[in-house]
Scaffold this motif. Structure first.
Motif, short mmCIF file in Angstrom:
data_model
loop_
_atom_site.label_atom_id
_atom_site.label_comp_id
_atom_site.label_asym_id
_atom_site.label_seq_id
_atom_site.Cartn_x
_atom_site.Cartn_y
_atom_site.Cartn_z
N THR A 81 0.84 -1.21 0.00
CA THR A 81 0.00 0.00 0.00
C THR A 81 0.88 1.26 0.00
OG1 THR A 81 -0.13 -0.29 2.39
CG2 THR A 81 -2.03 -0.99 1.10
N PHE A 82 1.99 1.22 0.72
CA PHE A 82 2.84 2.42 0.81
C PHE A 82 3.41 2.79 -0.56
CE2 PHE A 82 4.19 3.34 5.43
CZ PHE A 82 2.94 3.02 5.90
N LEU B 26 -5.18 4.87 6.02
CA LEU B 26 -3.83 4.59 5.51
C LEU B 26 -2.97 5.85 5.55
CD1 LEU B 26 -2.30 2.17 4.38
CD2 LEU B 26 -2.99 2.87 2.10
N TYR B 29 -1.80 6.35 8.97
CA TYR B 29 -0.74 5.36 9.23
C TYR B 29 0.59 5.83 8.63
CZ TYR B 29 1.19 0.55 9.43
OH TYR B 29 1.93 -0.58 9.68
N MET B 30 0.52 6.34 7.42
CA MET B 30 1.76 6.81 6.77
C MET B 30 2.35 7.99 7.53
SD MET B 30 1.01 6.55 2.69
CE MET B 30 0.62 5.00 1.88
N ASP B 92 -0.69 -4.12 6.79
CA ASP B 92 -0.83 -2.84 7.52
C ASP B 92 -1.77 -3.07 8.69
OD1 ASP B 92 0.49 -1.26 5.45
OD2 ASP B 92 -1.37 -1.36 4.31
#
Lengths: 161, 161
Positions: A81-82, B26, B29-30, B92
């Motif tokens: 996902t990153f 997400l 999270y990043m 994740d």
């Protein structure tokens, strides 16, 4: 024997020869002290092939020389996902005993990373046993190393596994 | 707030609300110091959703409370050759900042392992940063731990990644 006679072939589970060779190599891996230390449960072979056939994310690679199958890598395609890009996880990495120390491991690993790079994967991951020094040396030689920051690989198994 | 109000919902990428919430979580999270330490590149969001939609091995879980989305786990289904059974990899694991310390992490993790056990997965794997002590404590509390024998998680990235 020269490394130039080696070649990579993707595993095709619709081919009985590939299924047979996959099971032979996997069995040798399981028997190895760095694997499970015991041979494959005979009842498992059909389940393994059927399971892999069902898994669309499975990608396998043989290293061959002529008619011989020297090694095998069973991989899974995942999605980072990153990076918003696929990544390849090497689940099993096997070079049969009698073909070791001839550069086959490095050839297979370079074949996998070459494939991954060409196909747009952002990276290749693998897990290595803390005590498998030979494997670590091989992985380092082909550009693998600890993640940055380093990551531990943990698990929770069911049924005592 | 009581844990009993939490519930798990599988991610359905055909639902615009799920796609939106996945990207929001997400991104958080990043941004987190334990993630990438910076927000998502805005151009990436479409690629992430399209990439995940393409990946048949993707399985995602939200933890929700009413209309709220408190956290997310993006997982990949893989195949364990040794066990001839599927395994689940948690790629994740995100609990949004304002929902931490309320048991949401444990609830989500138990939801994932409960799902995996029920669906015949042989185990759940995850990678944890060596310096993420809070995550390790949570993972230990829900039955995760080092593999036996311990495994290191290595990588080879392309294009400087």
């Amino acid at each position: 024997m020269q490394a130039s006679n080696f070649y990579i072939e993707k595993v095709d589970l619709s081919k009985p020869l590939h299924c047979k060779q996959l099971l032979l190599l996997l069995n040798e891996y399981m028997e190895d002290e760095m694997g499970a230390g015991k041979p494959m449960n005979p009842g498992l072979s059909e389940e393994i092939i059927e399971g892999l056939q069902k898994y669309p994310s499975y990608i396998g690679f043989f290293i061959r020389e002529g008619d011989e199958f020297l090694g095998l890598a069973n991989c899974n395609s995942m999605f980072s996902t990153f990076q918003a890009a696929p990544l390849l996880n090497i689940h099993d990495f096997i070079i049969r005993k009698k073909s070791r120390k001839l550069g086959a491991g490095q050839f297979l690993l370079e074949g996998i990373t070459g494939f991954a790079k060409q196909e747009g994967f952002c990276r290749v991951n693998l897990e290595v046993r803390y005590d498998n020094i030979k494997a670590m040396n091989l992985y380092r030689k082909t550009g693998f190393g600890e993640c940055n920051p380093p990551m531990y690989f943990w698990e929770k198994g069911f049924n005592g596994k």
